[in-house]
Design a protein around this motif. Structure first.
Motif, PDB file in Angstrom:
ATOM      1  N   THR A 158      -5.394  -4.507  14.481  1.00  0.00           N
ATOM      2  CA  THR A 158      -5.118  -4.450  13.045  1.00  0.00           C
ATOM      3  C   THR A 158      -4.754  -5.859  12.565  1.00  0.00           C
ATOM      4  OG1 THR A 158      -2.807  -3.922  13.491  1.00  0.00           O
ATOM      5  CG2 THR A 158      -4.306  -2.060  13.166  1.00  0.00           C
ATOM      6  N   ARG A 159      -4.302  -5.960  11.347  1.00  0.00           N
ATOM      7  CA  ARG A 159      -3.907  -7.258  10.783  1.00  0.00           C
ATOM      8  C   ARG A 159      -2.807  -7.866  11.643  1.00  0.00           C
ATOM      9  NH1 ARG A 159      -0.092  -8.776   6.277  1.00  0.00           N
ATOM     10  NH2 ARG A 159      -0.977 -10.678   5.347  1.00  0.00           N
ATOM     11  N   GLN A 160      -3.021  -9.122  12.038  1.00  0.00           N
ATOM     12  CA  GLN A 160      -2.082  -9.786  12.935  1.00  0.00           C
ATOM     13  C   GLN A 160      -1.724 -11.165  12.411  1.00  0.00           C
ATOM     14  OE1 GLN A 160      -3.511  -9.762  17.030  1.00  0.00           O
ATOM     15  NE2 GLN A 160      -4.984  -8.205  16.426  1.00  0.00           N
ATOM     16  N   ARG A 161      -0.530 -11.587  12.720  1.00  0.00           N
ATOM     17  CA  ARG A 161      -0.118 -12.957  12.401  1.00  0.00           C
ATOM     18  C   ARG A 161      -0.799 -13.884  13.385  1.00  0.00           C
ATOM     19  NH1 ARG A 161       3.808 -15.485   9.644  1.00  0.00           N
ATOM     20  NH2 ARG A 161       4.861 -13.563   9.103  1.00  0.00           N
ATOM     21  N   SER A 162      -1.313 -14.988  12.882  1.00  0.00           N
ATOM     22  CA  SER A 162      -1.963 -15.986  13.727  1.00  0.00           C
ATOM     23  C   SER A 162      -0.897 -16.907  14.320  1.00  0.00           C
ATOM     24  CB  SER A 162      -2.958 -16.800  12.901  1.00  0.00           C
ATOM     25  OG  SER A 162      -3.508 -17.824  13.682  1.00  0.00           O
ATOM     26  N   ARG A 178     -17.359 -13.746  12.477  1.00  0.00           N
ATOM     27  CA  ARG A 178     -17.930 -13.737  11.122  1.00  0.00           C
ATOM     28  C   ARG A 178     -17.465 -12.517  10.334  1.00  0.00           C
ATOM     29  NH1 ARG A 178     -22.507 -15.498  13.998  1.00  0.00           N
ATOM     30  NH2 ARG A 178     -23.496 -13.470  13.861  1.00  0.00           N
ATOM     31  N   ARG A 179     -17.147 -11.441  11.017  1.00  0.00           N
ATOM     32  CA  ARG A 179     -16.688 -10.221  10.349  1.00  0.00           C
ATOM     33  C   ARG A 179     -15.166 -10.149  10.217  1.00  0.00           C
ATOM     34  NH1 ARG A 179     -18.835  -4.994  12.326  1.00  0.00           N
ATOM     35  NH2 ARG A 179     -17.784  -4.432  10.410  1.00  0.00           N
ATOM     36  N   THR A 180     -14.475 -11.131  10.744  1.00  0.00           N
ATOM     37  CA  THR A 180     -13.010 -11.158  10.688  1.00  0.00           C
ATOM     38  C   THR A 180     -12.542 -11.619   9.315  1.00  0.00           C
ATOM     39  OG1 THR A 180     -12.877 -11.631  13.035  1.00  0.00           O
ATOM     40  CG2 THR A 180     -10.953 -12.188  11.716  1.00  0.00           C
ATOM     41  N   ARG A 181     -11.491 -10.984   8.827  1.00  0.00           N
ATOM     42  CA  ARG A 181     -10.904 -11.389   7.551  1.00  0.00           C
ATOM     43  C   ARG A 181      -9.725 -12.306   7.834  1.00  0.00           C
ATOM     44  NH1 ARG A 181      -8.881  -6.692   5.046  1.00  0.00           N
ATOM     45  NH2 ARG A 181      -6.752  -7.404   5.235  1.00  0.00           N
ATOM     46  N   PHE A 182      -9.787 -13.515   7.280  1.00  0.00           N
ATOM     47  CA  PHE A 182      -8.737 -14.511   7.453  1.00  0.00           C
ATOM     48  C   PHE A 182      -7.927 -14.599   6.171  1.00  0.00           C
ATOM     49  CE2 PHE A 182     -12.253 -15.842  10.200  1.00  0.00           C
ATOM     50  CZ  PHE A 182     -11.599 -15.946  11.411  1.00  0.00           C
ATOM     51  N   GLU A 183      -6.606 -14.716   6.325  1.00  0.00           N
ATOM     52  CA  GLU A 183      -5.726 -14.777   5.158  1.00  0.00           C
ATOM     53  C   GLU A 183      -4.726 -15.925   5.307  1.00  0.00           C
ATOM     54  OE1 GLU A 183      -3.939 -10.943   4.141  1.00  0.00           O
ATOM     55  OE2 GLU A 183      -5.268 -10.070   5.655  1.00  0.00           O
ATOM     56  N   ASP A 184      -4.593 -16.682   4.244  1.00  0.00           N
ATOM     57  CA  ASP A 184      -3.577 -17.734   4.160  1.00  0.00           C
ATOM     58  C   ASP A 184      -2.613 -17.296   3.071  1.00  0.00           C
ATOM     59  OD1 ASP A 184      -2.055 -19.982   3.989  1.00  0.00           O
ATOM     60  OD2 ASP A 184      -3.651 -21.285   3.236  1.00  0.00           O
ATOM     61  N   THR A 185      -1.469 -16.754   3.461  1.00  0.00           N
ATOM     62  CA  THR A 185      -0.501 -16.219   2.506  1.00  0.00           C
ATOM     63  C   THR A 185       0.784 -17.038   2.567  1.00  0.00           C
ATOM     64  OG1 THR A 185       0.499 -14.702   4.099  1.00  0.00           O
ATOM     65  CG2 THR A 185      -1.432 -13.886   2.903  1.00  0.00           C
ATOM     66  N   PRO A 186       1.657 -16.877   1.585  1.00  0.00           N
ATOM     67  CA  PRO A 186       2.962 -17.575   1.653  1.00  0.00           C
ATOM     68  C   PRO A 186       3.787 -17.181   2.879  1.00  0.00           C
ATOM     69  CG  PRO A 186       2.565 -16.753  -0.559  1.00  0.00           C
ATOM     70  CD  PRO A 186       1.466 -16.207   0.303  1.00  0.00           C
ATOM     71  N   GLU A 187       3.561 -15.984   3.419  1.00  0.00           N
ATOM     72  CA  GLU A 187       4.289 -15.538   4.606  1.00  0.00           C
ATOM     73  C   GLU A 187       3.734 -16.160   5.883  1.00  0.00           C
ATOM     74  OE1 GLU A 187       2.810 -12.748   2.678  1.00  0.00           O
ATOM     75  OE2 GLU A 187       4.486 -13.061   1.328  1.00  0.00           O
ATOM     76  N   GLY A 188       2.516 -16.692   5.834  1.00  0.00           N
ATOM     77  CA  GLY A 188       1.900 -17.292   7.020  1.00  0.00           C
ATOM     78  C   GLY A 188       0.415 -17.011   7.080  1.00  0.00           C
ATOM     79  N   TYR A 189      -0.154 -17.287   8.228  1.00  0.00           N
ATOM     80  CA  TYR A 189      -1.586 -17.067   8.444  1.00  0.00           C
ATOM     81  C   TYR A 189      -1.778 -15.737   9.150  1.00  0.00           C
ATOM     82  CZ  TYR A 189      -1.869 -22.036   7.483  1.00  0.00           C
ATOM     83  OH  TYR A 189      -1.770 -23.262   6.892  1.00  0.00           O
ATOM     84  N   PHE A 190      -2.771 -14.975   8.655  1.00  0.00           N
ATOM     85  CA  PHE A 190      -3.066 -13.665   9.220  1.00  0.00           C
ATOM     86  C   PHE A 190      -4.571 -13.528   9.403  1.00  0.00           C
ATOM     87  CE2 PHE A 190       0.967 -13.155   7.108  1.00  0.00           C
ATOM     88  CZ  PHE A 190       1.694 -12.355   7.976  1.00  0.00           C
ATOM     89  N   PHE A 191      -4.938 -12.660  10.329  1.00  0.00           N
ATOM     90  CA  PHE A 191      -6.349 -12.330  10.509  1.00  0.00           C
ATOM     91  C   PHE A 191      -6.462 -10.853  10.840  1.00  0.00           C
ATOM     92  CE2 PHE A 191      -4.812 -13.335  14.706  1.00  0.00           C
ATOM     93  CZ  PHE A 191      -5.479 -12.467  15.551  1.00  0.00           C
ATOM     94  N   THR A 192      -7.572 -10.277  10.433  1.00  0.00           N
ATOM     95  CA  THR A 192      -7.859  -8.874  10.730  1.00  0.00           C
ATOM     96  C   THR A 192      -9.197  -8.820  11.444  1.00  0.00           C
ATOM     97  OG1 THR A 192      -6.713  -8.239   8.703  1.00  0.00           O
ATOM     98  CG2 THR A 192      -8.078  -6.556   9.770  1.00  0.00           C
TER      99      THR A 192
END
Length: 170
Positions: free
Chosen positions: A28-32, A81-95
């Motif tokens: 699931t969504r995880q902190r990088s 390529r199918r992974t969702r990467f997120e740069d949020t104020p809480e940190g970096y996440f990927f799904t």
């Protein structure tokens, strides 16, 4: 049929279900965390390299390991390529793509359970127990799983390096 065999027949599906549930929760969504990505590269690369050093005199098993690694790299690249990467104020996440990760991991889990059952069935017979590197199918599964997760870890490290460069360029 002995009581031990019946217990084994009853417990294997429970074991498979627990491993599947745990893997599904991990995909699931995880902190990088960069140190985890480095650890993943080292551990999964070792999972390919260590058996590879033992297979010098068995080219068929070595070829199966290499074929599994090539397939794992291809699947890992597709998964990135199918992974969702997120740069949020809480940190970096990927799904990650959960179905693909669970499927690749369960291929190796199924093979290890099969080997365990084969070793159990050999008890009391004069046949030698199989080693992990004896079967090309096992080497294919190992190469596939290890290369998939190593490729994924490398991709996550590269993503974090790009994020660090973008922050430095600002």
């Amino acid at each position: 049929m002995s009581l031990t065999t019946l217990a084994l027949i009853a417990l294997v599906p429970l074991l498979v279900w627990r491993i599947y549930s745990r893997l599904k929760n991990q995909m699931t969504r995880q902190r990088s965390i960069v140190s985890r990505h480095y650890t993943g590269v080292i551990v999964f690369a070792a999972m390919v390299l260590v058996p590879g050093t033992e297979l010098g005199d068995r080219p068929f098993q070595l070829a199966a390991l290499a074929a599994g690694a090539i397939a794992g790299i291809a699947l890992g690249s597709y998964g990135l390529r199918r992974t969702r990467f997120e740069d949020t104020p809480e940190g970096y996440f990927f799904t990650p793509p959960s179905r693909m990760g669970v499927l690749v991991a369960m291929v190796l889990v199924a093979r290890v359970i099969y080997l365990g059952i084969e070793i159990y069935m050999n008890q009391g017979s004069n046949r030698p127990n199989p080693r992990f590197t004896d079967s090309p199918v096992t080497m294919l599964c190992l190469g596939l799983t290890a290369a998939y997760f190593a490729t994924f870890s490398v991709g996550l490290m590269r993503w974090r390096q790009r994020m660090r460069k973008e922050i430095g360029d600002m």
